[in-house]
Design an enzyme around this catalytic site. Structure first.
Site, PDB file in Angstrom:
ATOM      1  CG  ASP A  17      -1.777  -1.236   1.325  1.00 46.52           C
ATOM      2  OD1 ASP A  17      -2.268  -1.691   0.290  1.00 46.52           O
ATOM      3  OD2 ASP A  17      -1.893  -1.757   2.442  1.00 46.52           O
ATOM      4  CE  LYS A  36       3.018  -2.593  -4.424  1.00 46.59           C
ATOM      5  NZ  LYS A  36       2.679  -2.329  -3.029  1.00 46.59           N
ATOM      6  N   GLY A  86      -4.337  -4.475  -3.812  1.00 42.79           N
ATOM      7  CA  GLY A  86      -5.335  -3.483  -4.180  1.00 42.79           C
ATOM      8  C   GLY A  86      -4.607  -2.241  -4.654  1.00 42.79           C
ATOM      9  CG  HIS A  87      -1.960  -2.224  -7.156  1.00 42.19           C
ATOM     10  ND1 HIS A  87      -1.302  -3.105  -7.979  1.00 42.19           N
ATOM     11  CD2 HIS A  87      -1.424  -2.382  -5.933  1.00 42.19           C
ATOM     12  CE1 HIS A  87      -0.405  -3.771  -7.266  1.00 42.19           C
ATOM     13  NE2 HIS A  87      -0.461  -3.362  -6.034  1.00 42.19           N
ATOM     14  CD  GLN A 131       0.845  -8.865  -2.133  1.00 44.08           C
ATOM     15  OE1 GLN A 131       1.596  -9.529  -2.829  1.00 44.08           O
ATOM     16  NE2 GLN A 131      -0.405  -8.679  -2.454  1.00 44.08           N
TER      17      GLN A 131
HETATM   18  P1  IMP Z   1      -2.379 -12.744   2.269  1.00 43.29           P
HETATM   19  O1  IMP Z   1      -1.471 -12.190   1.217  1.00 43.29           O
HETATM   20  O2  IMP Z   1      -3.836 -12.524   1.971  1.00 43.29           O
HETATM   21  O3  IMP Z   1      -2.062 -14.171   2.598  1.00 43.29           O
HETATM   22  O4  IMP Z   1      -2.106 -11.929   3.626  1.00 43.29           O
HETATM   23  C1  IMP Z   1      -0.862 -12.015   4.321  1.00 43.29           C
HETATM   24  C2  IMP Z   1      -0.472 -10.659   4.881  1.00 43.29           C
HETATM   25  O5  IMP Z   1      -0.162  -9.783   3.800  1.00 43.29           O
HETATM   26  C3  IMP Z   1      -1.571  -9.968   5.680  1.00 43.29           C
HETATM   27  O6  IMP Z   1      -0.961  -9.226   6.717  1.00 43.29           O
HETATM   28  C4  IMP Z   1      -2.203  -9.022   4.673  1.00 43.29           C
HETATM   29  O7  IMP Z   1      -2.832  -7.912   5.296  1.00 43.29           O
HETATM   30  C5  IMP Z   1      -0.964  -8.606   3.886  1.00 43.29           C
HETATM   31  N1  IMP Z   1      -1.259  -8.176   2.508  1.00 43.29           N
HETATM   32  C6  IMP Z   1      -1.535  -8.941   1.449  1.00 43.29           C
HETATM   33  N2  IMP Z   1      -1.712  -8.205   0.357  1.00 43.29           N
HETATM   34  C7  IMP Z   1      -1.521  -6.929   0.720  1.00 43.29           C
HETATM   35  C8  IMP Z   1      -1.541  -5.679   0.023  1.00 43.29           C
HETATM   36  O8  IMP Z   1      -1.749  -5.604  -1.189  1.00 43.29           O
HETATM   37  N3  IMP Z   1      -1.287  -4.579   0.772  1.00 43.29           N
HETATM   38  C9  IMP Z   1      -1.005  -4.639   2.096  1.00 43.29           C
HETATM   39  N4  IMP Z   1      -0.972  -5.774   2.784  1.00 43.29           N
HETATM   40  C10 IMP Z   1      -1.228  -6.909   2.111  1.00 43.29           C
END
Ligand code: IMP
Length: 425
Positions: free
Chosen positions: A13, A16, A40-41, A222
């Site tokens: 977040d 990017k 989420g972009h 991420q």
């Molecule tokens: P997962 O990717 O859904 O397995 O989540 C694992 C961790 O990564 C959690 O703490 C999520 O909140 C974090 N996470 C996954 N995708 C994003 C993103 O696009 N932005 C911020 N945090 C993310």
């Protein structure tokens, strides 16, 4: 433009999408190389807001080819939803390509993610519940379906005979989830094949060869601190958001990468569980959250907020291979009198000072940030377009951050719009 990877340097977040979107205009090919619809972009342009999860934001440009690489995981229903929403906004998908080697998220992956989040007590990760971890787990265990399997009834049938006996036993015995019949998954796969058919790049090797001498942008999702190998494990995602991830997830090797842009906010945010040394649980944190609109694009969850952390940024520069920094949301501090920057961590048990990032995250609860305080600029900088025109205190802040993290800040973002960007020459 050089062949560039754009990565998040914090916990995701960082903004990017805006940077990727700006660079995508100059790229012939944009490749998303890891993650899935957990990302989420948001891109704001021409008065419209576009929300991306898996589809590269480069799709907004007519002359840019967008490729969803082998390192990604694709949940077909989420892809369809994202696709339809963007289509209703007039987005054209003629240039979209999907790797036949990308991995498919099946309904049971989502169920297992949900189950794990509800039943693991202290071990809760705070995932996006999009089935990301369970899909990558199956990929590594060699019991996952790839996009190409959808188009080969023989391969699909053989693979399901290998996968389902093991999978169903685990689903029933460990998670108490109803087993999936071969007919049910086969029927789903027939539907998925129809959905993906127009976009699957069976000729991906020819495509990648054809773009070898053109400009390539690798789009990370991420951030470094969520990397499965280098992040705050186990509070991480299940892929490699570091710059090196582009080499495994795109189909191009590391020799094709010439620059890695690390995107970082002027402060830090995090969603989900896990350590966060500079987290502010007070009115300053709330102020940053409010001014910075810090709520998740994918889940709507409020993001935890804290001061800029030079310890993690130095680490991100190293393990992410960052050659250039894009500093975003610096305008969020426009009304602040004082701005803190964390330069080190101090262990409250013995006073030990950490300048390098301590990777044992279970000691983080004993660490407190060592801050340097800088003067705010108390001025609206959202309309400034040239570095020279920035207030002296903003320049001082930028210079100090560069010194602390050991990399140059080449791009500054002072608002969500494409135009609100300063490129330093
Ligand atoms: P997962 O990717 O859904 O397995 O989540 C694992 C961790 O990564 C959690 O703490 C999520 O909140 C974090 N996470 C996954 N995708 C994003 C993103 O696009 N932005 C911020 N945090 C993310």
């Amino acid at each position: 433009m050089k062949n560039t990877v754009v990565i998040g340097a914090q916990w995701g977040d960082e903004g990017k999408a805006k940077i990727t979107d700006l660079l995508a205009e100059k790229a012939d090919l944009v490749i998303r190389y890891q993650g899935g619809c957990n990302a989420g972009h948001t891109v704001v342009t021409g008065g419209q807001t576009y929300k991306f999860h898996l589809i590269p934001s480069g799709i907004l440009y007519d002359n840019t080819t967008c490729f969803i690489g082998a390192g990604t995981v694709i949940h077909p229903e989420s892809f369809e939803k994202e696709f339809n929403e963007l289509k209703s906004q007039g987005v054209n998908f003629e240039n979209l390509k999907i790797s036949p080697l990308a991995t498919i998220t099946l309904p049971y992956h989502i169920e297992v993610d949900g189950w794990s989040e509800s039943n693991s007590g202290k071990g809760k990760i705070g995932t996006t519940k999009r089935g990301i971890g369970p899909t990558y787990t199956d990929k590594m265990a060699r019991i996952a379906l790839k996009i190409q399997d959808l188009f080969s009834p023989e391969a699909l049938s053989e693979k399901l005979d290998m996968i389902l006996p093991v999978k169903n036993k685990t689903l029933e015995k460990v998670y108490g989830i109803e087993p999936y019949s071969k007919d049910c998954i086969t029927a789903l796969c027939e539907k998925y094949a129809e959905l993906f058919k127009p976009y699957v790049a069976f000729d991906w090797q020819e495509i990648l060869n054809a773009y070898k001498n053109k400009t390539i942008l690798f789009e990370g999702a991420q951030g470094v601190m969520l990397d499965i190998d280098y992040g705050t494990y186990p509070f991480v995602t299940s892929s490699n958001p570091i710059g090196g991830g582009a080499a495994t997830g795109s189909g191009y090797g590391p020799t094709m990468i010439q620059e890695v842009i690390g995107v970082t906010k002027a402060y830090v945010t995090r969603v989900g569980e896990g350590p966060f040394v500079t987290e502010l649980k007070d009115e300053i944190g709330e102020k940053i959250q409010k001014i910075g609109h810090e709520f998740g694009v994918t889940t709507g969850r409020p993001r935890r907020c804290g001061w800029f952390d030079a310890v993690i940024m130095r680490y991100a520069v190293l393990v992410g291979g960052i050659t250039n920094i894009a500093l975003t949301k610096i305008d969020v501090f426009d009304t602040f009198d004082k701005i803190n920057v964390c330069v080190a961590y101090k262990d409250t048990r013995d006073g030990k000072v950490y300048k390098s990032y301590p990777t044992d995250v279970f000691i983080h609860k004993y660490l407190e940030p060592v801050y340097e305080t800088m003067e705010g600029w108390k001025q609206d900088i959202t309309g400034i377009r040239r570095y020279e025109d920035l207030p002296e205190n903003t320049k001082k802040y930028i210079k100090r951050v560069e010194e602390l993290v050991g990399a140059r800040i080449g791009i500054l973002s002072v608002g969500p719009d494409r135009e609100q960007t300063i490129f330093r020459v």
